[in-house]
Design an enzyme around this catalytic site. Structure first.
Site, short mmCIF file in Angstrom:
data_model
loop_
_atom_site.label_atom_id
_atom_site.label_comp_id
_atom_site.label_asym_id
_atom_site.label_seq_id
_atom_site.Cartn_x
_atom_site.Cartn_y
_atom_site.Cartn_z
N PHE A 1 0.84 -1.20 0.00
CA PHE A 1 0.00 0.00 0.00
C PHE A 1 0.88 1.25 0.00
O PHE A 1 0.49 2.29 -0.55
CB PHE A 1 -0.94 0.00 1.20
CG PHE A 1 -1.96 1.10 1.14
CD1 PHE A 1 -2.86 1.17 0.10
CD2 PHE A 1 -2.01 2.07 2.13
CE1 PHE A 1 -3.80 2.21 0.03
CE2 PHE A 1 -2.93 3.11 2.07
CZ PHE A 1 -3.84 3.17 1.02
N TYR A 2 2.04 1.18 0.63
CA TYR A 2 2.99 2.30 0.56
C TYR A 2 3.30 2.64 -0.89
O TYR A 2 3.20 3.81 -1.30
CB TYR A 2 4.28 1.92 1.30
CG TYR A 2 5.45 2.83 1.00
CD1 TYR A 2 5.44 4.16 1.39
CD2 TYR A 2 6.57 2.34 0.33
CE1 TYR A 2 6.52 5.00 1.10
CE2 TYR A 2 7.65 3.16 0.06
CZ TYR A 2 7.62 4.49 0.44
OH TYR A 2 8.68 5.31 0.16
N ALA A 3 3.66 1.63 -1.68
CA ALA A 3 3.97 1.87 -3.09
C ALA A 3 2.74 2.39 -3.83
O ALA A 3 2.85 3.28 -4.70
CB ALA A 3 4.47 0.58 -3.74
N THR B 1 0.32 4.25 -2.66
CA THR B 1 0.09 5.67 -2.36
C THR B 1 1.10 6.54 -3.11
O THR B 1 0.76 7.65 -3.55
CB THR B 1 0.17 5.97 -0.86
OG1 THR B 1 1.47 5.63 -0.35
CG2 THR B 1 -0.90 5.20 -0.08
#
Length: 333
Positions: free
Chosen positions: A152-154, A156
Site C-alpha cells: 500500500f505504501y507503493a 500511495t
C-alpha cells in the site's frame, strides 16, 4: 535570498537536503510533524543542527492539516518546493495503512492545492523505487509501466505521481517526481536495514535477513542522492530539450526521474560490509520473504545523467563506514 519550502524537513533525507540548501545560499522553511513512527528525538537532534543556521525556520505541523500548507506558501512565497514528507515503510503499510492514506494522499493534495494558489518556480516530489512493484524487467526505467505495486505504501506513492501529473497539466505547474532507491548514510532512519543491522550487531542480537539474503538493492549514499536532487532543482520540466528516453509528459511540465546508484548489491554483501566496518560478526537469522518486498531493485540512471551530468558514486564500504562512525558517535557505542 531565494526561499525553499521543504516538507519532511526533520527526516533523514529532509535534514540533509535542508543543510545543503542552506549552504547553497537558500532561505529554508521546513515543515514536519515529528511523528513517533520512529524516535522523535532523532528528528529533534537533526533539527537542532538546522536551527543553528540563521536562515532556517521550522513549523511543527501535519501537512494534511487543511490550509496549513496554503498559509505557508502565501506567507513565504517559495521559489522551490521539495516534498519529502510521507509515511514511509513497506512493512508498516501492511499494519497501519490509514496513516499512509492521510500523510501521503491527503498531505500531497494539500500541497498541490497550495501550489495551485501560489505557484513556485519548480516542485520536486519524492516517489520511490517501490512503485515498480512486480516488474521483472531490470534495470527499472522511468518509461516502464508501474501498474502493479506490491504494498500500500507503493500504491500511495504511485497515486501521488498521478495526482501531481494532473495538477501539472491543469495548472501548468512544473514538477519533477523523483523515484528514490534505497538511501543510506549518517542520520539514517532506524527502520532501515543499515540502522537495524548495526544496532543488532553491536548489541549482540540476531539480525533478520529476509529471503535468506537472496535479494539485491540499489543502495544509494545520501550525499550522492542530495547532489542529484540539487541539480534536478534547476532542471525545470518543459524549459529544456527532450533527451533520449525522457519521461517528460506530452501534456504537462512533468517528469519522473530515477535517483539511484545504478549498481545493485547482494544483501549478504551489504551485511558483510557492516560487519567489516564494525569489526564484529553478525548473528544471522535467515527468514522467508516478507509480504510487499521485491527481490531486486536496480535504477536505470541514464535519464538522470543526461539531465544533470555524472553524479558521485560513493562506494558501499565507504558509505557504510561513514554511517557506522556517525552511529558510534551519536549513541556513544
Amino acid at each position: 535570498m531565494p526561499t525553499a519550502l521543504v516538507t519532511g524537513a526533520a527526516g533523514f533525507i529532509g535534514y540533509h537536503l535542508c543543510a545543503r540548501l542552506l549552504s547553497e545560499g537558500w532561505r529554508v522553511v521546513g515543515i514536519d510533524a515529528l511523528t513517533d513512527y520512529y524516535d522523535p528525538e532523532l528528528k529533534r537532534a537533526r533539527l537542532a543542527l538546522l536551527k543553528a543556521r540563521p536562515d532556517f525556520e521550522i513549523i511543527e505541523a501535519r501537512i494534511e492539516e487543511e490550509g496549513r500548507l496554503l498559509s505557508l506558501m502565501q506567507t513565504h512565497q517559495p521559489e522551490l518546493v521539495v516534498h519529502l514528507a510521507a509515511q514511509a515503510g513497506v512493512r508498516h503499510s501492511i499494519d497501519a495503512p490509514r496513516s499512509y492514506m492521510h500523510a501521503n494522499l491527503e498531505g500531497t493534495f494539500e500541497l498541490l492545492e497550495a501550489a495551485r494558489a501560489v505557484p513556485p518556480r519548480h516542485m520536486l516530489l519524492a516517489s520511490t523505487s517501490s512503485v515498480y512493484g512486480a516488474n521483472t524487467k531490470i534495470p527499472y526505467a522511468e518509461t516502464d509501466r508501474a501498474d502493479h505495486p506490491l504494498s500500500f505504501y507503493a500504491a500511495t506513492k504511485k497515486a501521488m505521481e498521478a495526482m501531481a501529473h494532473s495538477y501539472a497539466h491543469l495548472y501548468d505547474l512544473p514538477m519533477t517526481m523523483f523515484r528514490f532507491f534505497t538511501v543510506y548514510g549518517p542520520w539514517g532512519r532506524p527502520d532501515m536495514a543499515l540502522f537495524k543491522f548495526t544496532r543488532g550487531i553491536l548489541e549482540g542480537l540476531p539480525i533478520d535477513i529476509y529471503n535468506h539474503g537472496q535479494m539485491r538493492r540499489d543502495f544509494t549514499y545520501i550525499d550522492d542522492l542530495i547532489e542529484g536532487v540539487i541539480r534536478l532543482s534547476s532542471t525545470v520540466p518543459g524549459q529544456g530539450a527532450v533527451v533520449t528516453g525522457d519521461s517528460l509528459s506530452s501534456v504537462a511540465p512533468f517528469r519522473v526521474v530515477n535517483v539511484g546508484n545504478g549498481a545493485p548489491v547482494q544483501l549478504l554483501d551489504f551485511v558483510t560490509a557492516i560487519e567489516t566496518a564494525l569489526d564484529q560478526s553478525a548473528d544471522r537469522n535467515m527468514m522467508e520473504m516478507q509480504p510487499g518486498d521485491v527481490l531486486e531493485t536496480w535504477a536505470d540512471t541514464s535519464l538522470l545523467r543526461q539531465l544533470v551530468g555524472e553524479l558521485p558514486k560513493t562506494q558501499l564500504a565507504e558509505g557504510v563506514g561513514e554511517f557506522v562512525r556517525w552511529y558510534r558517535g551519536y549513541y556513544g557505542t
